[in-house]
Write an enzyme that holds these catalytic residues in place. Sequence first.
Site, PDB file in Angstrom:
ATOM      1  N   TRP A 150       0.872  -1.182   0.000  1.00 55.95           N
ATOM      2  CA  TRP A 150       0.000   0.000   0.000  1.00 55.95           C
ATOM      3  C   TRP A 150       0.908   1.230   0.000  1.00 55.95           C
ATOM      4  O   TRP A 150       1.875   1.285   0.759  1.00 55.95           O
ATOM      5  CB  TRP A 150      -0.894   0.038   1.255  1.00 55.95           C
ATOM      6  CG  TRP A 150      -2.283  -0.477   1.016  1.00 55.95           C
ATOM      7  CD1 TRP A 150      -2.659  -1.789   0.988  1.00 55.95           C
ATOM      8  CD2 TRP A 150      -3.463   0.301   0.767  1.00 55.95           C
ATOM      9  NE1 TRP A 150      -3.997  -1.875   0.739  1.00 55.95           N
ATOM     10  CE2 TRP A 150      -4.523  -0.608   0.598  1.00 55.95           C
ATOM     11  CE3 TRP A 150      -3.742   1.659   0.683  1.00 55.95           C
ATOM     12  CZ2 TRP A 150      -5.832  -0.212   0.354  1.00 55.95           C
ATOM     13  CZ3 TRP A 150      -5.039   2.065   0.444  1.00 55.95           C
ATOM     14  CH2 TRP A 150      -6.067   1.140   0.268  1.00 55.95           C
ATOM     15  N   GLU A 198      -1.332  -5.749   8.229  1.00 55.94           N
ATOM     16  CA  GLU A 198      -0.620  -7.033   8.225  1.00 55.94           C
ATOM     17  C   GLU A 198       0.766  -6.939   8.871  1.00 55.94           C
ATOM     18  O   GLU A 198       1.416  -7.975   9.093  1.00 55.94           O
ATOM     19  CB  GLU A 198      -0.460  -7.548   6.787  1.00 55.94           C
ATOM     20  CG  GLU A 198      -1.728  -8.151   6.187  1.00 55.94           C
ATOM     21  CD  GLU A 198      -2.809  -7.141   5.872  1.00 55.94           C
ATOM     22  OE1 GLU A 198      -2.479  -6.099   5.294  1.00 55.94           O
ATOM     23  OE2 GLU A 198      -3.974  -7.369   6.245  1.00 55.94           O
ATOM     24  N   SER A 248     -11.923   8.967   3.518  1.00 53.18           N
ATOM     25  CA  SER A 248     -13.196   9.579   3.905  1.00 53.18           C
ATOM     26  C   SER A 248     -14.002   8.700   4.860  1.00 53.18           C
ATOM     27  O   SER A 248     -15.088   9.085   5.291  1.00 53.18           O
ATOM     28  CB  SER A 248     -14.018   9.887   2.648  1.00 53.18           C
ATOM     29  OG  SER A 248     -14.041   8.756   1.830  1.00 53.18           O
ATOM     30  N   HIS A 292     -11.625   3.883   8.224  1.00 53.96           N
ATOM     31  CA  HIS A 292     -10.600   2.856   8.073  1.00 53.96           C
ATOM     32  C   HIS A 292      -9.245   3.275   8.639  1.00 53.96           C
ATOM     33  O   HIS A 292      -8.565   2.503   9.295  1.00 53.96           O
ATOM     34  CB  HIS A 292     -10.451   2.493   6.591  1.00 53.96           C
ATOM     35  CG  HIS A 292     -10.834   1.085   6.312  1.00 53.96           C
ATOM     36  ND1 HIS A 292     -12.143   0.693   6.217  1.00 53.96           N
ATOM     37  CD2 HIS A 292     -10.087  -0.028   6.154  1.00 53.96           C
ATOM     38  CE1 HIS A 292     -12.187  -0.610   6.007  1.00 53.96           C
ATOM     39  NE2 HIS A 292     -10.957  -1.068   5.965  1.00 53.96           N
ATOM     40  N   PHE A 342       8.942   1.847  15.264  1.00 58.96           N
ATOM     41  CA  PHE A 342       7.613   2.261  14.789  1.00 58.96           C
ATOM     42  C   PHE A 342       7.760   2.947  13.425  1.00 58.96           C
ATOM     43  O   PHE A 342       7.866   4.159  13.325  1.00 58.96           O
ATOM     44  CB  PHE A 342       6.982   3.211  15.820  1.00 58.96           C
ATOM     45  CG  PHE A 342       5.565   3.580  15.494  1.00 58.96           C
ATOM     46  CD1 PHE A 342       4.581   2.612  15.380  1.00 58.96           C
ATOM     47  CD2 PHE A 342       5.200   4.899  15.305  1.00 58.96           C
ATOM     48  CE1 PHE A 342       3.269   2.943  15.077  1.00 58.96           C
ATOM     49  CE2 PHE A 342       3.892   5.252  15.002  1.00 58.96           C
ATOM     50  CZ  PHE A 342       2.930   4.272  14.893  1.00 58.96           C
ATOM     51  N   ARG A 364       7.357  13.493   4.532  1.00 57.66           N
ATOM     52  CA  ARG A 364       7.980  12.707   5.604  1.00 57.66           C
ATOM     53  C   ARG A 364       8.776  11.512   5.074  1.00 57.66           C
ATOM     54  O   ARG A 364       9.442  10.814   5.829  1.00 57.66           O
ATOM     55  CB  ARG A 364       6.906  12.286   6.617  1.00 57.66           C
ATOM     56  CG  ARG A 364       6.518  13.459   7.508  1.00 57.66           C
ATOM     57  CD  ARG A 364       5.116  13.390   8.057  1.00 57.66           C
ATOM     58  NE  ARG A 364       4.793  14.608   8.795  1.00 57.66           N
ATOM     59  CZ  ARG A 364       4.468  15.776   8.226  1.00 57.66           C
ATOM     60  NH1 ARG A 364       4.423  15.889   6.904  1.00 57.66           N
ATOM     61  NH2 ARG A 364       4.200  16.840   8.974  1.00 57.66           N
TER      62      ARG A 364
HETATM   63  N1  RBF Z   1      -3.014   0.010   4.211  1.00 53.87           N
HETATM   64  C1  RBF Z   1      -1.997   0.886   4.338  1.00 53.87           C
HETATM   65  O1  RBF Z   1      -0.872   0.484   4.611  1.00 53.87           O
HETATM   66  N2  RBF Z   1      -2.221   2.244   4.186  1.00 53.87           N
HETATM   67  C2  RBF Z   1      -3.443   2.753   3.925  1.00 53.87           C
HETATM   68  O2  RBF Z   1      -3.564   3.979   3.788  1.00 53.87           O
HETATM   69  C3  RBF Z   1      -4.527   1.852   3.815  1.00 53.87           C
HETATM   70  N3  RBF Z   1      -5.772   2.328   3.585  1.00 53.87           N
HETATM   71  C4  RBF Z   1      -6.799   1.444   3.456  1.00 53.87           C
HETATM   72  C5  RBF Z   1      -8.092   1.915   3.206  1.00 53.87           C
HETATM   73  C6  RBF Z   1      -9.144   1.038   3.039  1.00 53.87           C
HETATM   74  C7  RBF Z   1     -10.513   1.577   2.771  1.00 53.87           C
HETATM   75  C8  RBF Z   1      -8.900  -0.363   3.112  1.00 53.87           C
HETATM   76  C9  RBF Z   1     -10.028  -1.357   2.922  1.00 53.87           C
HETATM   77  C10 RBF Z   1      -7.653  -0.843   3.364  1.00 53.87           C
HETATM   78  C11 RBF Z   1      -6.580   0.055   3.531  1.00 53.87           C
HETATM   79  N4  RBF Z   1      -5.282  -0.427   3.780  1.00 53.87           N
HETATM   80  C12 RBF Z   1      -4.262   0.466   3.931  1.00 53.87           C
HETATM   81  C13 RBF Z   1      -4.983  -1.875   3.754  1.00 53.87           C
HETATM   82  C14 RBF Z   1      -5.016  -2.543   5.134  1.00 53.87           C
HETATM   83  O3  RBF Z   1      -3.867  -2.185   5.886  1.00 53.87           O
HETATM   84  C15 RBF Z   1      -5.032  -4.085   4.958  1.00 53.87           C
HETATM   85  O4  RBF Z   1      -3.986  -4.470   4.106  1.00 53.87           O
HETATM   86  C16 RBF Z   1      -6.335  -4.597   4.392  1.00 53.87           C
HETATM   87  O5  RBF Z   1      -7.420  -4.098   5.118  1.00 53.87           O
HETATM   88  C17 RBF Z   1      -6.388  -6.142   4.398  1.00 53.87           C
HETATM   89  O6  RBF Z   1      -6.270  -6.623   5.744  1.00 53.87           O
END
Ligand code: RBF
Length: 171
Positions: free
Chosen positions: A29, A65, A97, A100, A125, A139
């Site tokens: 992500w 994760e 928005s 989450h 961290f 950052r």
């Molecule tokens: N994971 C991140 O590392 N950064 C994010 O900004 C992030 N935003 C998310 C927003 C939504 C709406 C969802 C559903 C998941 C997001 N995730 C993000 C993924 C989350 O950490 C994880 O991988 C999933 O929810 C699967 O467990």
Amino acid sequence: MSKDFVKGLTVADGLNGSGLRVLIVHTRWNLPIVEPLVQGAVNTMKSLGVSESDIVIRQVPGSFELPFATQTLLASAKAAGRPFDAAIPIGVLIKGSTMHFEYIADAASHGIMRVGLEAGIPVIFGLLTCLTEDQALERAGVGKGASKGHNHGEDWGMGAVEMSLLAKKGA
Ligand code: RBF
């Protein structure tokens, strides 16, 4: 507070990271922001004497994760007789928005702290929790403005070396 106070981490002197083994677990992500953070951590650790072959890098989908993956990889390395001295889970959360952001940031931060305390190994961290993409870019040292900002991955790399040495030395 001194006149030339600069917000952020003061550089620690005399850190020698040679022989340390460090685990980096990073998310896919927000990868364009995560990659420079990983690179910053790696570069700093290498500059402090950590060998590239002693830095193991693994990926996970998202920040949620990170605690599980860090815990599992620390345990399997220990069981294999090649324990890590420190771990740096790295992820970037950017507020959207819905709620989450709050849930993932809360779960990931508590999880990361727990993994370190339970493993008895410094777990840094390495999470950015930003309100905007621009904040996150700054950052990671890749901001869009004249100043690119500061790469916090460098601080995390230094923190991993400093805390590993502290844990080895003891009281
Ligand atoms: N994971 C991140 O590392 N950064 C994010 O900004 C992030 N935003 C998310 C927003 C939504 C709406 C969802 C559903 C998941 C997001 N995730 C993000 C993924 C989350 O950490 C994880 O991988 C999933 O929810 C699967 O467990």
